[in-house]
Design an enzyme around this catalytic site. Structure first.
Site, PDB file in Angstrom:
ATOM      1  N   ASP A 206      -3.928 -12.921   3.384  1.00  0.00           N
ATOM      2  CA  ASP A 206      -4.731 -12.093   4.286  1.00  0.00           C
ATOM      3  C   ASP A 206      -4.281 -12.302   5.727  1.00  0.00           C
TER       4      ASP A 206
ATOM      5  N   SER B  26      -3.290   6.244  14.402  1.00  0.00           N
ATOM      6  CA  SER B  26      -3.692   7.453  13.685  1.00  0.00           C
ATOM      7  C   SER B  26      -4.000   8.555  14.684  1.00  0.00           C
ATOM      8  N   ALA B  27      -3.814   9.794  14.238  1.00  0.00           N
ATOM      9  CA  ALA B  27      -4.203  10.935  15.076  1.00  0.00           C
ATOM     10  C   ALA B  27      -5.705  10.942  15.342  1.00  0.00           C
TER      11      ALA B  27
ATOM     12  N   TYR C  97     -13.976   3.525  11.830  1.00  0.00           N
ATOM     13  CA  TYR C  97     -12.542   3.406  11.501  1.00  0.00           C
ATOM     14  C   TYR C  97     -11.695   3.820  12.709  1.00  0.00           C
TER      15      TYR C  97
ATOM     16  N   LYS D  54      -9.094   1.619  15.395  1.00  0.00           N
ATOM     17  CA  LYS D  54      -7.712   1.935  15.803  1.00  0.00           C
ATOM     18  C   LYS D  54      -7.605   2.008  17.331  1.00  0.00           C
TER      19      LYS D  54
ATOM     20  N   PHE E  50       0.736  -2.631   8.711  1.00  0.00           N
ATOM     21  CA  PHE E  50      -0.064  -1.608   8.023  1.00  0.00           C
ATOM     22  C   PHE E  50      -1.438  -2.121   7.589  1.00  0.00           C
TER      23      PHE E  50
ATOM     24  N   ASN F  37      -3.084  -8.627   0.829  1.00  0.00           N
ATOM     25  CA  ASN F  37      -4.116  -9.286   0.012  1.00  0.00           C
ATOM     26  C   ASN F  37      -4.446  -8.472  -1.245  1.00  0.00           C
TER      27      ASN F  37
ATOM     28  N   LYS G 118      -9.150   1.820   5.589  1.00  0.00           N
ATOM     29  CA  LYS G 118      -8.822   3.141   6.150  1.00  0.00           C
ATOM     30  C   LYS G 118      -9.754   4.291   5.780  1.00  0.00           C
TER      31      LYS G 118
ATOM     32  N   GLY H 149       0.810  -1.218   0.000  1.00  0.00           N
ATOM     33  CA  GLY H 149       0.000   0.000   0.000  1.00  0.00           C
ATOM     34  C   GLY H 149       0.844   1.269   0.000  1.00  0.00           C
ATOM     35  N   TYR H 150       0.169   2.377   0.184  1.00  0.00           N
ATOM     36  CA  TYR H 150       0.804   3.703   0.078  1.00  0.00           C
ATOM     37  C   TYR H 150       1.967   3.864   1.073  1.00  0.00           C
ATOM     38  N   ILE H 151       1.677   3.798   2.368  1.00  0.00           N
ATOM     39  CA  ILE H 151       2.738   4.015   3.356  1.00  0.00           C
ATOM     40  C   ILE H 151       3.642   2.781   3.423  1.00  0.00           C
TER      41      ILE H 151
HETATM   42  P1  NAD Z   1      -3.359   1.471   1.930  1.00  0.00           P
HETATM   43  O1  NAD Z   1      -4.766   1.052   1.730  1.00  0.00           O
HETATM   44  O2  NAD Z   1      -2.608   2.041   0.783  1.00  0.00           O
HETATM   45  O3  NAD Z   1      -2.512   0.224   2.511  1.00  0.00           O
HETATM   46  C1  NAD Z   1      -3.098  -0.800   3.276  1.00  0.00           C
HETATM   47  C2  NAD Z   1      -2.667  -2.124   2.656  1.00  0.00           C
HETATM   48  O4  NAD Z   1      -3.203  -3.207   3.413  1.00  0.00           O
HETATM   49  C3  NAD Z   1      -3.166  -2.281   1.214  1.00  0.00           C
HETATM   50  O5  NAD Z   1      -2.080  -2.676   0.394  1.00  0.00           O
HETATM   51  C4  NAD Z   1      -4.209  -3.395   1.312  1.00  0.00           C
HETATM   52  O6  NAD Z   1      -4.278  -4.165   0.125  1.00  0.00           O
HETATM   53  C5  NAD Z   1      -3.718  -4.174   2.511  1.00  0.00           C
HETATM   54  N1  NAD Z   1      -4.759  -4.913   3.262  1.00  0.00           N
HETATM   55  C6  NAD Z   1      -5.956  -4.448   3.691  1.00  0.00           C
HETATM   56  N2  NAD Z   1      -6.602  -5.398   4.393  1.00  0.00           N
HETATM   57  C7  NAD Z   1      -5.776  -6.488   4.416  1.00  0.00           C
HETATM   58  C8  NAD Z   1      -5.875  -7.776   4.985  1.00  0.00           C
HETATM   59  N3  NAD Z   1      -6.966  -8.149   5.676  1.00  0.00           N
HETATM   60  N4  NAD Z   1      -4.840  -8.655   4.813  1.00  0.00           N
HETATM   61  C9  NAD Z   1      -3.741  -8.293   4.108  1.00  0.00           C
HETATM   62  N5  NAD Z   1      -3.602  -7.071   3.538  1.00  0.00           N
HETATM   63  C10 NAD Z   1      -4.603  -6.185   3.703  1.00  0.00           C
HETATM   64  O7  NAD Z   1      -3.330   2.482   3.176  1.00  0.00           O
HETATM   65  P2  NAD Z   1      -2.157   3.389   3.751  1.00  0.00           P
HETATM   66  O8  NAD Z   1      -2.548   4.803   3.545  1.00  0.00           O
HETATM   67  O9  NAD Z   1      -0.855   2.903   3.284  1.00  0.00           O
HETATM   68  O10 NAD Z   1      -2.326   3.089   5.294  1.00  0.00           O
HETATM   69  C11 NAD Z   1      -1.569   2.084   5.966  1.00  0.00           C
HETATM   70  C12 NAD Z   1      -2.018   2.010   7.411  1.00  0.00           C
HETATM   71  O11 NAD Z   1      -1.863   3.298   8.017  1.00  0.00           O
HETATM   72  C13 NAD Z   1      -3.479   1.633   7.607  1.00  0.00           C
HETATM   73  O12 NAD Z   1      -3.577   0.788   8.729  1.00  0.00           O
HETATM   74  C14 NAD Z   1      -4.154   2.961   7.879  1.00  0.00           C
HETATM   75  O13 NAD Z   1      -5.319   2.805   8.665  1.00  0.00           O
HETATM   76  C15 NAD Z   1      -3.069   3.712   8.637  1.00  0.00           C
HETATM   77  N6  NAD Z   1      -3.207   5.177   8.546  1.00  0.00           N
HETATM   78  C16 NAD Z   1      -3.239   5.799   7.318  1.00  0.00           C
HETATM   79  C17 NAD Z   1      -3.393   7.175   7.237  1.00  0.00           C
HETATM   80  C18 NAD Z   1      -3.482   7.873   5.907  1.00  0.00           C
HETATM   81  O14 NAD Z   1      -3.912   9.034   5.868  1.00  0.00           O
HETATM   82  N7  NAD Z   1      -3.059   7.257   4.798  1.00  0.00           N
HETATM   83  C19 NAD Z   1      -3.499   7.947   8.427  1.00  0.00           C
HETATM   84  C20 NAD Z   1      -3.434   7.299   9.655  1.00  0.00           C
HETATM   85  C21 NAD Z   1      -3.277   5.917   9.704  1.00  0.00           C
HETATM   86  N1  UFG Z   2     -10.784  18.373   2.619  1.00  0.00           N
HETATM   87  C1  UFG Z   2     -11.446  19.188   1.741  1.00  0.00           C
HETATM   88  N2  UFG Z   2     -11.842  18.677   0.540  1.00  0.00           N
HETATM   89  C2  UFG Z   2     -11.600  17.383   0.182  1.00  0.00           C
HETATM   90  C3  UFG Z   2     -10.906  16.553   1.096  1.00  0.00           C
HETATM   91  C4  UFG Z   2     -10.519  17.087   2.313  1.00  0.00           C
HETATM   92  O1  UFG Z   2     -11.698  20.367   2.014  1.00  0.00           O
HETATM   93  O2  UFG Z   2     -11.992  16.954  -0.917  1.00  0.00           O
HETATM   94  C5  UFG Z   2     -10.328  18.948   3.904  1.00  0.00           C
HETATM   95  C6  UFG Z   2     -10.927  18.275   5.127  1.00  0.00           C
HETATM   96  O3  UFG Z   2     -12.140  18.880   5.461  1.00  0.00           O
HETATM   97  C7  UFG Z   2      -9.816  18.502   6.151  1.00  0.00           C
HETATM   98  C8  UFG Z   2      -8.528  18.456   5.329  1.00  0.00           C
HETATM   99  O4  UFG Z   2      -8.931  18.736   3.989  1.00  0.00           O
HETATM  100  O5  UFG Z   2      -9.927  19.777   6.722  1.00  0.00           O
HETATM  101  C9  UFG Z   2      -7.822  17.103   5.356  1.00  0.00           C
HETATM  102  O6  UFG Z   2      -8.760  16.071   5.010  1.00  0.00           O
HETATM  103  P1  UFG Z   2      -8.291  14.596   4.676  1.00  0.00           P
HETATM  104  O7  UFG Z   2      -9.523  13.835   4.282  1.00  0.00           O
HETATM  105  O8  UFG Z   2      -7.149  14.613   3.724  1.00  0.00           O
HETATM  106  O9  UFG Z   2      -7.713  14.075   6.063  1.00  0.00           O
HETATM  107  P2  UFG Z   2      -8.405  13.955   7.495  1.00  0.00           P
HETATM  108  O10 UFG Z   2      -7.643  14.859   8.415  1.00  0.00           O
HETATM  109  O11 UFG Z   2      -9.861  14.111   7.439  1.00  0.00           O
HETATM  110  O12 UFG Z   2      -8.106  12.414   7.835  1.00  0.00           O
HETATM  111  C10 UFG Z   2      -6.818  11.828   7.691  1.00  0.00           C
HETATM  112  C11 UFG Z   2      -6.972  10.362   7.313  1.00  0.00           C
HETATM  113  C12 UFG Z   2      -7.619   9.607   8.431  1.00  0.00           C
HETATM  114  C13 UFG Z   2      -6.865   9.831   9.701  1.00  0.00           C
HETATM  115  C14 UFG Z   2      -6.707  11.315   9.989  1.00  0.00           C
HETATM  116  C15 UFG Z   2      -5.837  11.563  11.192  1.00  0.00           C
HETATM  117  O13 UFG Z   2      -7.761  10.225   6.163  1.00  0.00           O
HETATM  118  O14 UFG Z   2      -7.562   8.226   8.142  1.00  0.00           O
HETATM  119  O15 UFG Z   2      -6.104  11.962   8.868  1.00  0.00           O
HETATM  120  O16 UFG Z   2      -4.645  10.888  11.020  1.00  0.00           O
HETATM  121  F1  UFG Z   2      -7.526   9.255  10.717  1.00  0.00           F
END
Ligand code: NAD
Ligand code: UFG
Length: 338
Positions: A58, A124-125, A148, A152, A80, A32, A84, A10-12
């Protein structure tokens, strides 16, 4: 040293695999591919000139986990894998609890039985809910406002209970603020399946012409310009934080929450302006109603990570928007057909 990375495609996860390989770790990814593509890992290997092992599967599959732990000599797990999307979690809470909570319990059982007791968890925050003051330190009260976020928080509670039952565990709760940007090569980045929920990929998709205009959710928050304020952090800085956490867990048993943020808040309009000035791309936008569940402002005090992990974010807001744009413009269809 061998590391199991769940959700590593995935992304991170993909950015973290790159940093782990560069730091000399041996990496096995279990994913998966429900929200990712194996192409990300092919590119990670191309970029590093190193190989990793990919297993499609998985975290809820206990037999597969047991086989993985039996066949390898993992020192730590970086976890990860999970779902999400906040909005989706309100529509399908059971899938979120199944993937995130049950999946993590299953993983921890397999770890316990294999005697692997070092875990870096993606928190997550969002676990801070709507904080009473800013910046946020790790001892702030925790709460959840959607399934969600609750998944967490429940996982954090489970991990605290796990350590209370067996003090051999070393667990990092990495509380990410808002990860954005991409690797500076422009070869790996964020590839949302659908219309993005998050601000940064939405901005880049408007700039490239896939989406018409950005809806700015709310112009009447008690913030500097009325729009929401967040702590955006470059995904490469965030990924390096995982490598530091693995290092710190050697010899530091316990459950350790660490905020991974920059410590600055930027508004939505500041993000749009930073993007325009750095990339010279226009992003048409319209201010619309607030998005339900959003808070006005959120940013970290990252001091605990700085002192304990010897980590701090180094990349600037300009780096974040420039790298996000390089990824988007080089890969208009993400990892799909370009
Ligand atoms: P992402 O969806 O890109 O990565 C998650 C990966 O997990 C994907 O590759 C997906 O295919 C895999 N996956 C999902 N369910 C699975 C399962 N049951 N078994 C095996 N693989 C599985 O998301 P991301 O942005 O890289 O986030 C990674 C982690 O960080 C997540 O746990 C997410 O909740 C957490 N997080 C993300 C953000 C954000 O803004 N991106 C913020 C806070 C926390
Ligand atoms: N926003 C817009 N327009 C959009 C999308 C977002 O104005 O189309 C604004 C939101 O209102 C917010 C800011 O941009 O003020 C950031 O929004 P994001 O959706 O990018 O991020 P959030 O802070 O809502 O949430 C993210 C992750 C969550 C995580 C959280 C804290 O998506 O998974 O940060 O870590 F829980």
């Amino acid at each position: 040293m061998d590391i199991l990375v769940t959700g590593g495609a995935g992304y991170i996860g993909s950015h973290t695999c790159l940093e782990l390989l560069q730091a000399g770790y041996k990496v096995t990814v279990l994913d998966n591919l429900s929200n990712s593509s194996e192409e990300s890992l092919r590119r990670v290997q191309e970029l590093t000139g190193k190989t990793l092992t990919f297993v499609k599967g998985d975290i809820r599959d206990r037999a597969l986990l047991d086989k993985l732990f039996a066949d390898n000599d993992f020192n730590s797990v970086v976890h990860f894998a999970g779902l999400k999307a906040v909005g989706e979690s309100c529509q399908m809470p059971l899938e979120y609890y199944d993937n995130n909570v049950y999946g993590t319990v299953n993983l921890c059982m397999a770890m316990r039985d294999a005697g692997v007791k070092r875990l870096v968890f993606s928190s997550s925050a969002t676990v801070y809910g709507d904080p009473a003051s800013l910046p946020i330190t790790e001892d702030f009260p925790l709460s959840a406002t959607n399934p969600y976020g609750r998944s967490k928080l429940i996982i954090e509670d489970i991990l605290r209970d796990l350590f209370a039952s067996d003090e051999e565990w070393s667990i990092a709760l990495l509380r990410y603020f808002n990860p954005v940007g991409a690797h500076e090569s422009g070869m790996i980045g964020e590839d949302p399946n659908d219309i993005p929920n998050n601000l940064m990929p939405y901005i880049t998709q408007v700039a490239i012409g896939k989406l018409q205009q950005l809806s700015v959710f709310g112009g009447d928050y008690p913030t500097k310009d009325g729009t929401g304020v967040r702590d955006y952090i470059h995904v490469v800085d965030l990924s390096i934080g995982h490598v530091r956490a693995i290092e710190r867990l050697q010899g530091h048993k316990g459950v350790h929450p660490w905020n991974l943020g920059v410590g600055n808040g930027y508004s939505v309009l500041e993000m749009v302006e930073a993007f325009r000035s750095e990339t010279e791309q226009q992003v048409p936008y319209k201010i619309v109603d607030r998005r339900s569940g959003d808070i006005a402002a959120c940013y970290a005090n990252p001091e605990k990570a700085r002192t304990e992990l010897n980590w701090q974010a180094e990349r600037t807001l300009d780096d974040m928007v420039r790298d996000a744009w390089r990824w988007q413009s080089n890969n208009p269809n993400g990892y799909g057909h370009n």
